[in-house]
Design a protein around this motif. Structure first.
Motif, PDB file in Angstrom:
ATOM      1  N   THR A 119      -1.794  14.971 -25.214  1.00 50.32           N
ATOM      2  CA  THR A 119      -2.041  14.205 -26.438  1.00 50.32           C
ATOM      3  C   THR A 119      -3.532  13.925 -26.531  1.00 50.32           C
ATOM      4  O   THR A 119      -4.240  13.910 -25.522  1.00 50.32           O
ATOM      5  CB  THR A 119      -1.271  12.877 -26.430  1.00 50.32           C
ATOM      6  N   SER A 120      -4.030  13.697 -27.714  1.00 48.79           N
ATOM      7  CA  SER A 120      -5.468  13.471 -27.896  1.00 48.79           C
ATOM      8  C   SER A 120      -5.714  12.076 -28.435  1.00 48.79           C
ATOM      9  O   SER A 120      -5.072  11.638 -29.390  1.00 48.79           O
ATOM     10  CB  SER A 120      -6.053  14.519 -28.854  1.00 48.79           C
ATOM     11  N   SER A 121      -6.636  11.358 -27.781  1.00 50.36           N
ATOM     12  CA  SER A 121      -6.983  10.002 -28.208  1.00 50.36           C
ATOM     13  C   SER A 121      -8.315   9.965 -28.953  1.00 50.36           C
ATOM     14  O   SER A 121      -8.643   8.975 -29.590  1.00 50.36           O
ATOM     15  CB  SER A 121      -7.037   9.066 -26.989  1.00 50.36           C
ATOM     16  N   THR A 122      -9.095  11.059 -28.863  1.00 53.88           N
ATOM     17  CA  THR A 122     -10.374  11.141 -29.568  1.00 53.88           C
ATOM     18  C   THR A 122     -10.529  12.541 -30.159  1.00 53.88           C
ATOM     19  O   THR A 122      -9.764  13.449 -29.829  1.00 53.88           O
ATOM     20  CB  THR A 122     -11.565  10.875 -28.626  1.00 53.88           C
TER      21      THR A 122
ATOM     22  N   LYS B 285      -8.279  19.861 -25.633  1.00 60.57           N
ATOM     23  CA  LYS B 285      -6.906  20.200 -25.296  1.00 60.57           C
ATOM     24  C   LYS B 285      -6.370  21.348 -26.150  1.00 60.57           C
ATOM     25  O   LYS B 285      -5.513  22.110 -25.713  1.00 60.57           O
ATOM     26  CB  LYS B 285      -6.030  18.951 -25.375  1.00 60.57           C
ATOM     27  N   TYR B 286      -6.888  21.477 -27.349  1.00 56.58           N
ATOM     28  CA  TYR B 286      -6.555  22.656 -28.161  1.00 56.58           C
ATOM     29  C   TYR B 286      -7.034  23.910 -27.429  1.00 56.58           C
ATOM     30  O   TYR B 286      -6.301  24.889 -27.275  1.00 56.58           O
ATOM     31  CB  TYR B 286      -7.209  22.567 -29.538  1.00 56.58           C
TER      32      TYR B 286
ATOM     33  N   ASN C  72     -12.985  14.649 -29.569  1.00 58.38           N
ATOM     34  CA  ASN C  72     -13.357  15.570 -28.488  1.00 58.38           C
ATOM     35  C   ASN C  72     -12.148  15.945 -27.636  1.00 58.38           C
ATOM     36  O   ASN C  72     -12.019  17.080 -27.167  1.00 58.38           O
ATOM     37  CB  ASN C  72     -14.443  14.945 -27.608  1.00 58.38           C
ATOM     38  N   ASP C  73     -11.278  14.972 -27.433  1.00 57.52           N
ATOM     39  CA  ASP C  73     -10.038  15.210 -26.701  1.00 57.52           C
ATOM     40  C   ASP C  73      -9.211  16.296 -27.378  1.00 57.52           C
ATOM     41  O   ASP C  73      -8.667  17.191 -26.725  1.00 57.52           O
ATOM     42  CB  ASP C  73      -9.220  13.911 -26.686  1.00 57.52           C
ATOM     43  N   ARG C  74      -9.120  16.194 -28.682  1.00 52.43           N
ATOM     44  CA  ARG C  74      -8.306  17.140 -29.456  1.00 52.43           C
ATOM     45  C   ARG C  74      -8.856  18.561 -29.322  1.00 52.43           C
ATOM     46  O   ARG C  74      -8.115  19.519 -29.109  1.00 52.43           O
ATOM     47  CB  ARG C  74      -8.284  16.712 -30.922  1.00 52.43           C
TER      48      ARG C  74
ATOM     49  N   SER D 158      -2.132  23.658 -33.232  1.00 51.35           N
ATOM     50  CA  SER D 158      -2.897  22.444 -32.913  1.00 51.35           C
ATOM     51  C   SER D 158      -2.049  21.199 -33.109  1.00 51.35           C
ATOM     52  O   SER D 158      -2.197  20.211 -32.395  1.00 51.35           O
ATOM     53  CB  SER D 158      -4.158  22.362 -33.780  1.00 51.35           C
TER      54      SER D 158
ATOM     55  N   ILE E 276       0.034  19.943 -30.108  1.00 48.82           N
ATOM     56  CA  ILE E 276      -0.590  19.166 -29.034  1.00 48.82           C
ATOM     57  C   ILE E 276       0.002  17.770 -28.965  1.00 48.82           C
ATOM     58  O   ILE E 276       0.270  17.233 -27.898  1.00 48.82           O
ATOM     59  CB  ILE E 276      -2.127  19.090 -29.234  1.00 48.82           C
ATOM     60  N   ASN E 277       0.187  17.163 -30.139  1.00 49.01           N
ATOM     61  CA  ASN E 277       0.686  15.792 -30.167  1.00 49.01           C
ATOM     62  C   ASN E 277       2.202  15.710 -30.048  1.00 49.01           C
ATOM     63  O   ASN E 277       2.773  14.635 -30.089  1.00 49.01           O
ATOM     64  CB  ASN E 277       0.233  15.102 -31.464  1.00 49.01           C
TER      65      ASN E 277
END
Length: 425
Positions: free
Chosen positions: A336-339, A346-347, A341-343, A16, A19-20
């Motif tokens: 990349t995740s900005s929120t 995308k995970y 829910n995004d994380r 996880s 992702i970033n």
């Protein structure tokens, strides 16, 4: 580097965190087992890996996340070029899919806005522009992303300074100038809460020949932060016109909690409640149709290397008549995740993609038939399987899609509001 040695175990937590990091590194190794390597590479690294000069040779247990010439679909100019070629080929074959209306417009393959390449097609663009001088056009550099270099015009004088020879009134092709595409701007977008939005949908292609692709069910809508207006005084306000998060996050009204995003399931619920279930189903069927046809358009020219798969980010805009338009396809959709829910999304996207590319975490084998069992699909669903379609005779049904009432103008299945066969499912 490509033939690197064994990689340590990657736990769920470590995965996880990756992702970033995807966009910060040229490429990343991801592994579930110490005996094999899985590579997640940038498009530039892929270009180096498959270049003749590099001389790299991937072994059977090495899988990479891009096709060698993925740019045939993901470069804006090449995507349009390949779709135009695909249409002409279908016309030559006499395919009912290439049928045109009385105005010469494609009935079933009209899903890309009128587009020209600059500087090459400047004179053709001027001819089209003068047919409707009040139209608005959007200019985009062919090889950039995240909204960089994009601007809107509604006068020819606005692009004269870009690259024009005043004596000949024609574009001068300069090697120093980056190629642009100029497309008719969709100035009647479907608005929700007065704001423009587009769809980001994820499509996984495991092989092009035969074509096998999967649609990710957890796509999302990206909203502008400022209410939409077609006013020419707001052409320079990118917070009104461009949905890219890379741009919208700098706006004063950007919400860092939800990131200006809706899930596709919320959009479907909204449309079913405001426009009806039948119309909504037809819209999403047409979106699937667009995606499959765009992949078919590039399949003949794609280097279908057995070591490759690809997860594309499709950008779709819906107009106020609920007609979907293909805007572009991204080779490296942001991971990349900005929120929060995004994380999560995308995970799951990365996890499900890896499970299809390498089912059950087993040692990769590029020679296997790449048709994973249903239980490993996760949030993916099969969008189109060419091998299955041909064996079941579904290809004939697909070709007859346009000919269900062929020859009877104005009485086609697409115009009747009836659901059209989704034969690739």
């Amino acid at each position: 580097r490509i033939m690197a040695g064994k990689v340590k175990w990657v736990t769920d937590i470590e995965k996880s965190v990756l992702i970033n990091n995807f966009e910060k590194r040229g490429w990343i190794q991801v592994a579930e087992n110490e005996d094999w390597n899985f590579y997640w590479m940038s498009v530039q690294t892929i270009r180096n890996v498959f270049s003749v000069e590099a001389g790299y040779r991937l072994s059977d247990d090495q899988i990479v996340n891009h096709f060698p010439n993925h740019y045939e679909l993901t470069r804006k100019d090449l995507m349009v070029k390949n779709i135009k070629r695909y249409r002409k080929e279908l016309e030559k074959e006499g395919s009912p899919l290439a049928e045109k209306d009385e105005n010469g417009k494609y009935i079933y393959l009209d899903f890309v806005p009128v587009t020209f390449m600059l500087p090459a097609d400047y004179n053709l663009f001027v001819e089209e522009f003068r047919k409707n001088p009040s139209s608005t056009w959007i200019m985009k550099p062919c090889g950039k992303a995240q909204g960089k270099g994009i601007f809107l015009i509604n006068k020819l004088s606005q692009i004269k300074k870009w690259s024009r020879d005043s004596k000949t009134s024609s574009f001068v092709s300069q090697s120093s100038k980056e190629a642009y595409v100029i497309s008719l701007y969709i100035n009647n977008p479907l608005l929700i809460g007065g704001k423009k939005f587009d769809l980001r949908l994820y499509v996984l292609v495991s092989t092009y020949r035969p074509l096998r692709c999967y649609m990710y069910k957890l796509g999302f809508c990206r909203f502008c932060t400022v209410k939409y207006t077609p006013s020419t005084s707001e052409l320079d306000n990118m917070f009104v016109h461009l949905t890219n998060v890379a741009i919208q996050k700098h706006g004063d009204d950007y919400n860092h909690i939800h990131g200006g995003k809706w899930t596709v399931s919320n959009l479907r619920l909204y449309l079913e409640s405001t426009r009806g279930k039948e119309v909504t189903n037809k819209l999403f069927d047409e979106i699937h149709w667009i995606i499959v046809q765009s992949l078919k358009a590039v399949a003949p020219v794609m280097n279908n290397d057995k070591h490759c798969f690809e997860c594309y980010g499709y950008d779709i805009i819906i107009d106020d008549r609920l007609k979907p338009w293909l805007i572009e396809v991204n080779a490296s959709p942001s991971l990349t995740s900005s929120t929060a829910n995004d994380r999560i999304l995308k995970y799951n996207l990365i996890n499900d993609t890896l499970n299809i590319a390498v089912p059950n975490g087993e040692i990769p084998d590029c020679k296997w038939n790449k048709s994973p069992p249903k239980e490993v699909l996760g949030n993916y669903e099969v969008l189109y399987d060419e091998e299955m379609a041909q064996s079941d005779g579904h290809e004939r049904e697909l070709r007859s899609r346009a000919g269900q009432s062929a020859g009877v103008k104005g009485n086609r299945a697409r115009d009747s509001g009836k659901p059209v066969l989704t034969t690739w499912k």
